[in-house]
Scaffold this motif. Structure first.
Motif, PDB file in Angstrom:
ATOM      1  N   ILE A 139       0.832  -1.201   0.000  1.00 29.13           N
ATOM      2  CA  ILE A 139       0.000   0.000   0.000  1.00 29.13           C
ATOM      3  C   ILE A 139       0.866   1.250   0.000  1.00 29.13           C
ATOM      4  CG2 ILE A 139      -1.631   1.363   1.369  1.00 29.13           C
ATOM      5  CD1 ILE A 139      -2.899  -1.246   2.283  1.00 29.13           C
ATOM      6  N   GLY A 140       1.918   1.255   0.830  1.00 25.91           N
ATOM      7  CA  GLY A 140       2.802   2.419   0.904  1.00 25.91           C
ATOM      8  C   GLY A 140       3.478   2.724  -0.424  1.00 25.91           C
ATOM      9  N   ILE A 141       3.950   1.667  -1.100  1.00 23.73           N
ATOM     10  CA  ILE A 141       4.628   1.869  -2.390  1.00 23.73           C
ATOM     11  C   ILE A 141       3.642   2.364  -3.438  1.00 23.73           C
ATOM     12  CG2 ILE A 141       5.801   0.694  -4.290  1.00 23.73           C
ATOM     13  CD1 ILE A 141       7.109  -1.137  -2.234  1.00 23.73           C
ATOM     14  N   PHE A 142       2.516   1.666  -3.570  1.00 26.15           N
ATOM     15  CA  PHE A 142       1.526   2.070  -4.577  1.00 26.15           C
ATOM     16  C   PHE A 142       1.022   3.492  -4.328  1.00 26.15           C
ATOM     17  CE2 PHE A 142       0.570  -2.601  -5.323  1.00 26.15           C
ATOM     18  CZ  PHE A 142       1.114  -2.612  -6.592  1.00 26.15           C
ATOM     19  N   ALA A 143       0.692   3.803  -3.070  1.00 22.79           N
ATOM     20  CA  ALA A 143       0.175   5.129  -2.753  1.00 22.79           C
ATOM     21  C   ALA A 143       1.230   6.200  -3.000  1.00 22.79           C
ATOM     22  CB  ALA A 143      -0.306   5.181  -1.306  1.00 22.79           C
ATOM     23  N   GLY A 144       2.473   5.914  -2.609  1.00 20.52           N
ATOM     24  CA  GLY A 144       3.552   6.887  -2.816  1.00 20.52           C
ATOM     25  C   GLY A 144       3.761   7.196  -4.286  1.00 20.52           C
ATOM     26  N   ALA A 261      -4.804   4.996 -31.192  1.00 23.06           N
ATOM     27  CA  ALA A 261      -4.222   4.801 -29.865  1.00 23.06           C
ATOM     28  C   ALA A 261      -4.069   6.169 -29.220  1.00 23.06           C
ATOM     29  CB  ALA A 261      -2.883   4.094 -29.952  1.00 23.06           C
ATOM     30  N   PRO A 262      -4.490   6.328 -27.953  1.00 28.17           N
ATOM     31  CA  PRO A 262      -4.435   7.643 -27.318  1.00 28.17           C
ATOM     32  C   PRO A 262      -3.065   7.944 -26.738  1.00 28.17           C
ATOM     33  CG  PRO A 262      -5.403   6.079 -25.814  1.00 28.17           C
ATOM     34  CD  PRO A 262      -5.128   5.321 -27.077  1.00 28.17           C
ATOM     35  N   THR A 263      -2.776   9.219 -26.569  1.00 29.22           N
ATOM     36  CA  THR A 263      -1.569   9.615 -25.841  1.00 29.22           C
ATOM     37  C   THR A 263      -1.787   9.362 -24.348  1.00 29.22           C
ATOM     38  OG1 THR A 263      -2.377  11.886 -25.626  1.00 29.22           O
ATOM     39  CG2 THR A 263      -0.949  11.400 -27.506  1.00 29.22           C
ATOM     40  N   GLN A 264      -0.695   9.185 -23.628  1.00 31.19           N
ATOM     41  CA  GLN A 264      -0.743   8.953 -22.187  1.00 31.19           C
ATOM     42  C   GLN A 264      -0.050  10.119 -21.472  1.00 31.19           C
ATOM     43  OE1 GLN A 264      -2.016   6.039 -20.720  1.00 31.19           O
ATOM     44  NE2 GLN A 264      -2.530   5.023 -22.638  1.00 31.19           N
ATOM     45  N   VAL A 265      -0.656  10.569 -20.381  1.00 33.14           N
ATOM     46  CA  VAL A 265      -0.044  11.640 -19.578  1.00 33.14           C
ATOM     47  C   VAL A 265      -0.015  11.207 -18.118  1.00 33.14           C
ATOM     48  CG1 VAL A 265      -0.737  13.502 -21.128  1.00 33.14           C
ATOM     49  CG2 VAL A 265      -2.279  12.804 -19.289  1.00 33.14           C
ATOM     50  N   LEU A 266       0.978  11.712 -17.390  1.00 35.40           N
ATOM     51  CA  LEU A 266       1.080  11.417 -15.962  1.00 35.40           C
ATOM     52  C   LEU A 266       0.118  12.309 -15.188  1.00 35.40           C
ATOM     53  CD1 LEU A 266       4.886  10.969 -15.148  1.00 35.40           C
ATOM     54  CD2 LEU A 266       3.056   9.318 -14.764  1.00 35.40           C
ATOM     55  N   VAL A 267      -0.708  11.684 -14.357  1.00 29.44           N
ATOM     56  CA  VAL A 267      -1.662  12.427 -13.536  1.00 29.44           C
ATOM     57  C   VAL A 267      -1.525  11.955 -12.092  1.00 29.44           C
ATOM     58  CG1 VAL A 267      -4.077  12.972 -13.114  1.00 29.44           C
ATOM     59  CG2 VAL A 267      -3.266  12.642 -15.464  1.00 29.44           C
ATOM     60  N   GLN A 268      -1.218  12.872 -11.179  1.00 29.17           N
ATOM     61  CA  GLN A 268      -1.132  12.510  -9.769  1.00 29.17           C
ATOM     62  C   GLN A 268      -2.527  12.171  -9.244  1.00 29.17           C
ATOM     63  OE1 GLN A 268       0.886  15.855  -7.941  1.00 29.17           O
ATOM     64  NE2 GLN A 268       2.880  14.867  -8.155  1.00 29.17           N
ATOM     65  N   GLN A 269      -2.599  11.100  -8.445  1.00 34.28           N
ATOM     66  CA  GLN A 269      -3.871  10.589  -7.976  1.00 34.28           C
ATOM     67  C   GLN A 269      -4.158  11.043  -6.543  1.00 34.28           C
ATOM     68  OE1 GLN A 269      -5.596   8.400 -10.385  1.00 34.28           O
ATOM     69  NE2 GLN A 269      -3.984   9.448 -11.529  1.00 34.28           N
ATOM     70  N   GLY A 270      -5.435  11.199  -6.233  1.00 35.17           N
ATOM     71  CA  GLY A 270      -5.859  11.512  -4.884  1.00 35.17           C
ATOM     72  C   GLY A 270      -6.142  10.248  -4.090  1.00 35.17           C
ATOM     73  N   PRO A 271      -6.451  10.361  -2.796  1.00 34.07           N
ATOM     74  CA  PRO A 271      -6.716   9.185  -1.959  1.00 34.07           C
ATOM     75  C   PRO A 271      -7.834   8.302  -2.513  1.00 34.07           C
ATOM     76  CG  PRO A 271      -6.450  11.150  -0.600  1.00 34.07           C
ATOM     77  CD  PRO A 271      -6.481  11.614  -2.020  1.00 34.07           C
ATOM     78  N   GLY A 272      -8.891   8.929  -3.041  1.00 35.63           N
ATOM     79  CA  GLY A 272      -9.990   8.141  -3.592  1.00 35.63           C
ATOM     80  C   GLY A 272      -9.563   7.306  -4.774  1.00 35.63           C
ATOM     81  N   GLU A 273      -8.813   7.917  -5.695  1.00 43.61           N
ATOM     82  CA  GLU A 273      -8.330   7.182  -6.874  1.00 43.61           C
ATOM     83  C   GLU A 273      -7.355   6.080  -6.464  1.00 43.61           C
ATOM     84  OE1 GLU A 273      -8.413  10.416  -6.635  1.00 43.61           O
ATOM     85  OE2 GLU A 273      -9.491  11.265  -8.352  1.00 43.61           O
ATOM     86  N   VAL A 274      -6.508   6.369  -5.432  1.00 49.23           N
ATOM     87  CA  VAL A 274      -5.561   5.358  -4.961  1.00 49.23           C
ATOM     88  C   VAL A 274      -6.314   4.155  -4.397  1.00 49.23           C
ATOM     89  CG1 VAL A 274      -3.791   4.848  -3.236  1.00 49.23           C
ATOM     90  CG2 VAL A 274      -3.697   6.995  -4.506  1.00 49.23           C
ATOM     91  N   ALA A 275      -7.346   4.417  -3.585  1.00 46.61           N
ATOM     92  CA  ALA A 275      -8.136   3.326  -3.009  1.00 46.61           C
ATOM     93  C   ALA A 275      -8.803   2.495  -4.105  1.00 46.61           C
ATOM     94  CB  ALA A 275      -9.180   3.887  -2.053  1.00 46.61           C
ATOM     95  N   GLN A 276      -9.338   3.162  -5.123  1.00 43.97           N
ATOM     96  CA  GLN A 276      -9.994   2.443  -6.213  1.00 43.97           C
ATOM     97  C   GLN A 276      -9.000   1.586  -6.988  1.00 43.97           C
ATOM     98  OE1 GLN A 276     -12.066   4.961  -8.998  1.00 43.97           O
ATOM     99  NE2 GLN A 276     -12.509   3.285 -10.416  1.00 43.97           N
ATOM    100  N   ARG A 277      -7.849   2.190  -7.322  1.00 43.82           N
ATOM    101  CA  ARG A 277      -6.842   1.438  -8.080  1.00 43.82           C
ATOM    102  C   ARG A 277      -6.310   0.263  -7.260  1.00 43.82           C
ATOM    103  NH1 ARG A 277      -4.206   3.741 -12.637  1.00 43.82           N
ATOM    104  NH2 ARG A 277      -5.150   5.706 -13.296  1.00 43.82           N
ATOM    105  N   PHE A 278      -6.100   0.487  -5.947  1.00 42.34           N
ATOM    106  CA  PHE A 278      -5.576  -0.601  -5.123  1.00 42.34           C
ATOM    107  C   PHE A 278      -6.603  -1.721  -5.011  1.00 42.34           C
ATOM    108  CE2 PHE A 278      -4.397  -2.787  -1.201  1.00 42.34           C
ATOM    109  CZ  PHE A 278      -3.049  -3.002  -1.437  1.00 42.34           C
TER     110      PHE A 278
END
Length: 427
Positions: A139-144, A261-278
């Motif tokens: 969790i720490g690694i993914f969230a970080g 094929a779409p372009t990809q961009v880096l987007v910093q995630q919030g706590p909600g997005e982190v919880a969903q992705r995890f």
């Protein structure tokens, strides 16, 4: 050199993960007064060790796991069972040998510090402590990474335009096969850098929504794009093509195909997005762990020379090799390579958590299940005013634990051979 360095770095990371796991057991056991005689990373001959207090800390020669040794893992035999122990049945011999070996570690002054004497909830915490440490690290690694570095997200801007229609099950994804029809996007005049503003008269907030609309469409569709600051109207005639389903099942379905094929961009995630992705990651990990038995034929076939899938099970050797491959991948930046390696290490820790929570001995989940059953059994005895049945005797499950251990050893050897003769490659 980068491959070797990557292998070494990832291998050390795996050993740290194992040590971190055992530290969870150690800390919880000491907190509840259980005597721990050994804390070891690895198996086999001891390479280095130091004794501090009651515990010997060390490193062993075979770096494929680790353990802590607690005294009193099994309760003593009940008086009414003494007559049955005279049996020479192999399973009975296993049980009593295990019980006797555990009892020999207990000295009179430590008789009150045995593991089985602790209440069920304390034993559950001790056994859960190891997997919990792996979970926390993952969790720490993914969230970080997700909150600090960000995650790649697709945009509505075109990155590449397919020259032709390539089915999902085609072996060569790079080159157009003979007779393949041109893609609708290429025929319509799409160019890299075009931003799709409207599709079939509607605007969409994200690429995911737009992709669903494309797959559900057919026939001639007007598309508005923004190119070099100017809006242009393109007309695309969509084709029906066999493509992979979006649910991740691996099944194919016949859907509308445009060829972008779409372009990809880096987007910093919030706590909600982190919880969903995890949540998505751990669900997928559980599925993969439960599928381990059915992957045996694929591993055997891979050893025989068949193509090995990228999601094939790997061991420490295979995972370390992947780490070396990632670090030496020159088409990615150094940051991207390091982030990928750390993400892989987080995935390994999550897999260790899920695997160890399976309710079978000798895994941690087996001991947790035994303590939970003891708690339920004692609760019913108290409710119906019956005699306390006492601690659950996990020694009786040792024949099963030995059988499961042999299965795990055989599976590990199978994976090891596959990792050596036909390793998983990412690129």
């Amino acid at each position: 050199m980068l491959v070797v360095l990557g292998i070494l770095i990832f291998f050390v990371g795996l050993l740290v993960s194992i040590a971190w796991h055992e530290l969870g057991h150690l800390a919880a056991a000491k907190m509840f007064g259980v005597k721990v005689t050994q804390y070891m990373v690895g198996f086999g001959r001891t390479v280095w060790s130091r004794k501090k207090g009651d515990t010997e800390y060390g490193i062993k020669a075979i770096p494929f796991g680790g353990y802590i040794r607690m005294i009193g893992m099994f309760p003593p035999q009940k008086e009414e069972e003494y007559g049955r122990t005279a049996s020479s049945a192999p399973w009975r011999v296993m049980i009593e040998d295990a019980r006797q070996a555990a009892a020999e570690e207990v000295t009179p002054q430590d008789a009150h510090r045995q593991f089985y004497q602790r209440s069920p909830w304390k034993r559950i915490i001790v056994m859960f402590g190891g997997p919990f440490m792996n979970l926390i690290l993952a969790i720490g690694i993914f969230a970080g990474i997700l909150m600090g570095y960000g995650a790649q997200e697709p945009t509505k801007t075109v990155a590449t335009v397919s020259e032709c229609v390539i089915p999902a099950d085609a072996q060569d994804k790079e080159n157009c096969p003979a007779g393949a029809p041109p893609s609708p996007a290429a025929q319509a005049g799409f160019q890299p850098g075009d931003e799709i503003v409207e599709f079939d008269g509607r605007s969409y907030a994200s690429w995911d929504e737009l992709r669903v609309a494309i797959r559900n469409s057919s026939g001639t569709v007007p598309v508005v794009v923004e190119r070099d600051g100017q809006r242009e109207m393109l007309t695309a005639t969509l084709m029906q093509s066999e493509q992979y389903a979006l649910d991740g099942s691996g099944d194919t379905e016949r859907v509308g195909f445009l060829g972008l094929a779409p372009t990809q961009v880096l987007v910093q995630q919030g706590p909600g997005e982190v919880a969903q992705r995890f949540g998505e990651i751990i669900t997928l990990t559980v599925q993969k762990v439960l599928q381990l038995p059915q992957r045996v034929p694929d591993l055997v076939a891979a050893i025989g020379g068949d193509e090995r899938e990228q999601d094939s099970p790997v061991g420490i050797v295979g995972a370390s090799r992947i780490g070396g491959e990632v670090l030496s991948y020159e088409q990615a930046s150094v940051d991207e390579r390091l982030i990928t390696m750390v993400n892989l290490l987080a995935g390994v820790n999550l897999s260790l958590f899920v695997l160890n929570m399976l309710p079978i001995l000798p895994l941690d989940g087996g001991h947790i299940a035994g303590a939970m059953w003891e708690s339920v059994r004692r609760g019913f005895a108290k409710l119906f005013r019956r005699k306390d049945p006492g601690p659950f005797d996990t020694a009786k499950l040792m024949p099963l634990a030995y059988a499961v251990s042999l299965v795990f050893i055989a599976y590990s050897l199978l994976v090891l051979v596959a990792d050596i003769v036909n390793p998983v490659t990412l690129f």
